[in-house]
Design a protein around this motif. Structure first.
Motif, PDB file in Angstrom:
ATOM      1  N   ARG A   3      -9.147  -3.278   2.669  1.00 53.24           N
ATOM      2  CA  ARG A   3      -7.758  -2.862   2.900  1.00 53.24           C
ATOM      3  C   ARG A   3      -7.226  -3.434   4.212  1.00 53.24           C
ATOM      4  NH1 ARG A   3      -5.395   0.406  -1.389  1.00 53.24           N
ATOM      5  NH2 ARG A   3      -7.177   0.732  -2.772  1.00 53.24           N
ATOM      6  N   GLY A  13       0.784  -1.225   0.000  1.00 50.53           N
ATOM      7  CA  GLY A  13       0.000   0.000   0.000  1.00 50.53           C
ATOM      8  C   GLY A  13       0.816   1.276   0.000  1.00 50.53           C
ATOM      9  N   ASP A  51      -0.655  -7.219  -1.059  1.00 50.80           N
ATOM     10  CA  ASP A  51      -1.779  -7.022  -0.136  1.00 50.80           C
ATOM     11  C   ASP A  51      -2.564  -8.304   0.094  1.00 50.80           C
ATOM     12  OD1 ASP A  51      -1.990  -3.889   0.239  1.00 50.80           O
ATOM     13  OD2 ASP A  51      -1.531  -4.252  -1.873  1.00 50.80           O
ATOM     14  N   GLN A  76      -0.174   3.061  -2.895  1.00 48.97           N
ATOM     15  CA  GLN A  76      -1.631   3.051  -3.047  1.00 48.97           C
ATOM     16  C   GLN A  76      -2.136   2.082  -4.104  1.00 48.97           C
ATOM     17  OE1 GLN A  76      -3.341   4.786  -0.694  1.00 48.97           O
ATOM     18  NE2 GLN A  76      -1.266   5.182   0.027  1.00 48.97           N
ATOM     19  N   PHE A  90     -10.296  -5.610  -1.579  1.00 48.33           N
ATOM     20  CA  PHE A  90      -9.835  -4.295  -2.042  1.00 48.33           C
ATOM     21  C   PHE A  90     -10.463  -3.179  -1.210  1.00 48.33           C
ATOM     22  CE2 PHE A  90     -10.640  -0.546  -4.719  1.00 48.33           C
ATOM     23  CZ  PHE A  90      -9.330  -0.182  -5.030  1.00 48.33           C
ATOM     24  N   GLU A 102      -4.840   1.149  -9.974  1.00 49.96           N
ATOM     25  CA  GLU A 102      -5.475   0.819  -8.694  1.00 49.96           C
ATOM     26  C   GLU A 102      -5.133  -0.582  -8.223  1.00 49.96           C
ATOM     27  OE1 GLU A 102      -9.755   2.818  -8.291  1.00 49.96           O
ATOM     28  OE2 GLU A 102      -9.570   1.553 -10.095  1.00 49.96           O
ATOM     29  N   VAL A 103      -5.184  -1.540  -9.131  1.00 53.22           N
ATOM     30  CA  VAL A 103      -4.976  -2.942  -8.754  1.00 53.22           C
ATOM     31  C   VAL A 103      -3.994  -3.588  -9.720  1.00 53.22           C
ATOM     32  CG1 VAL A 103      -7.261  -3.190  -7.712  1.00 53.22           C
ATOM     33  CG2 VAL A 103      -6.956  -3.735 -10.134  1.00 53.22           C
ATOM     34  N   TYR A 162      -3.087  -1.662  -5.060  1.00 52.79           N
ATOM     35  CA  TYR A 162      -3.472  -2.868  -4.323  1.00 52.79           C
ATOM     36  C   TYR A 162      -3.035  -4.081  -5.127  1.00 52.79           C
ATOM     37  CZ  TYR A 162      -6.241  -5.433  -0.878  1.00 52.79           C
ATOM     38  OH  TYR A 162      -6.648  -6.240   0.157  1.00 52.79           O
TER      39      TYR A 162
END
Length: 424
Positions: free
Chosen positions: A389, A236, A320, A239, A386, A275-276, A241
């Motif tokens: 977190r 993270g 993550d 930021q 997701f 994002e992912v 994931y």
């Protein structure tokens, strides 16, 4: 007086394979229980990099004599170096070729291994012989050395043999019958037979009569924190994931459901590559590359090179969620990476119908389980993770049962039962 153990394990550092870790645990931790360990191993046929290490205070004798020197160079000329892959579309319906040997690539080294084993027995006079298999050739070596010396031996199977029906089907029927005869011979002559899962022990108990099944024990694989460099969670920090899969896909372990679920996850919930991410280590096989391209996931995927064992936890903690795919073919097995995943104490997302795997994850509060073919459920669970977190897990107590300390304690109890009275 120390108890002496001759450990026969073709896989041993610096082979750089997962199969060496169980033998390494015995070398590093049995001395604390009063054992002097002498190892008969095979020299790496394809030297990669050293991925495991002895404890600094280890005084173990290691003999890389599991080899027939004059024959092995000839065999290597006709053996492909492992680890190669291709990105071309695979023929997914193609049946794998038949294996024409009853054992493995080490069967040609059995004469040399028996000769080396006799020399070690004369010099060190071990009380017990322990064989770590597969490779299965080690079982024949242990059996023959026990017959020759009168020293009791223990068979330690990291994987099921004849009850793994899908692998057995890769061999012609005449070879299958040969393997069944070999297994029966070894199980009858061994003082104990150790399986590495409860389900495997139960399955073998169904197959063999009580006179043999009374010898069966199970000792699971384990994680050893001392093999890993200390690591803190980096997840993270940017930021992004990350869903990570440690290792490569191979025969009987398909990436299809995982990649289809990840594709649905990013599409259904409108996620971007910023994002992912989907991360894997090792060499992707052709099936992985096919589905990655077919599902247009190239921009979401990062493929990292294989790492040394000491770096395992650092890599796992940089992700993550830790992804686990348990093939329906592996109903009597628990993937070795599950133990490393537990050691990392990051949430696990398992695609599994394996009862024992699912129980371990639930009992240790290590993560979540989805049916491996339920693409919608897997995608929704990815979105839940997701959005949640989750931080590092606080489950040190529950996972301790799966540590190397617990594993070797059980192994010591079994080996001590085998000792001749004068050595106990």
């Amino acid at each position: 007086m120390n108890k002496r153990l001759l450990l026969i394990s073709p896989y041993f550092p610096p082979h750089g394979v997962v199969g060496e870790k169980r033998a390494l645990n015995m070398v590093n931790y049995l001395p604390a229980h009063g054992w002097e360990v002498i190892v008969l191993a095979s020299p790496p046929h394809f030297q990669e990099k050293e991925v495991s290490s002895f404890h600094e205070d280890s005084t173990t004798t290691v003999n890389y004599g599991f080899i027939t020197p004059w024959l092995r160079p000839i065999i290597n000329l006709f053996t492909s170096k492992p680890g190669s892959s291709t990105s071309v579309k695979p023929d997914l319906s193609k049946k794998p070729s038949k294996s024409l040997t009853p054992l493995d690539q080490y069967m040609w080294d059995i004469p040399g291994a028996i000769k080396a084993g006799k020399a070690l027995i004369r010099k060190h006079k071990p009380d017990v012989i322990l064989v770590n298999a597969d490779p299965w050739s080690g079982l024949l070596v242990g059996h023959r050395l026990s017959q020759w010396s009168g020293i009791p031996w223990v068979a330690d199977l990291r994987d099921p043999w004849t009850v793994f029906e899908e692998k057995m089907a890769l061999r012609p029927r005449v070879i299958q019958r040969w393997i069944h005869r070999l297994e029966k011979t070894f199980f009858h002559s061994a003082a104990h037979v150790i399986l590495n899962t409860r389900s495997c022990k139960e399955r073998y108990t169904e197959v063999y009569p009580a006179s043999v099944s009374a010898k069966f024990r199970f000792v699971r694989n384990a994680f050893d924190q001392s093999l890993y460099d200390p690591a803190t969670s980096d997840a993270g920090k940017d930021q992004v994931y990350r869903f990570g899969y440690f290792g490569s896909f191979r025969k009987f372990v398909s990436p299809e459901s995982l990649l289809k679920a990840f594709a649905l996850f990013v599409q259904k919930y409108d996620h971007s590559p910023n994002e992912v991410r989907l991360v894997m280590t090792g060499s992707p096989n052709s099936e992985f590359m096919y589905y990655l391209n077919e599902l247009k996931l190239q921009s979401f995927c990062d493929i990292q090179p294989a790492v040394e064992v000491s770096q395992t936890i650092k890599v796992l903690k940089s992700w993550d969620v830790l992804l686990l795919v348990v093939s329906n073919y592996y109903q009597w097995m628990v993937p070795a990476k599950l133990y490393d995943y537990m050691a990392a104490q990051k949430p696990i997302l398992a695609l599994s119908a394996n009862t024992e795997v699912n129980e371990i994850i639930k009992e240790t509060k290590s993560g979540f389980v989805c049916q491996p073919d339920d693409i919608e459920q897997i995608a929704d669970q990815m979105e839940y993770l997701f959005q949640s977190r989750l931080n590092d897990l606080d489950n040190h107590g529950p996972i301790e049962e799966y540590s190397v300390t617990a594993q070797v304690q059980k192994m010591n109890q079994i080996l001590t039962q085998v000792l001749p009275d004068h050595s106990k």
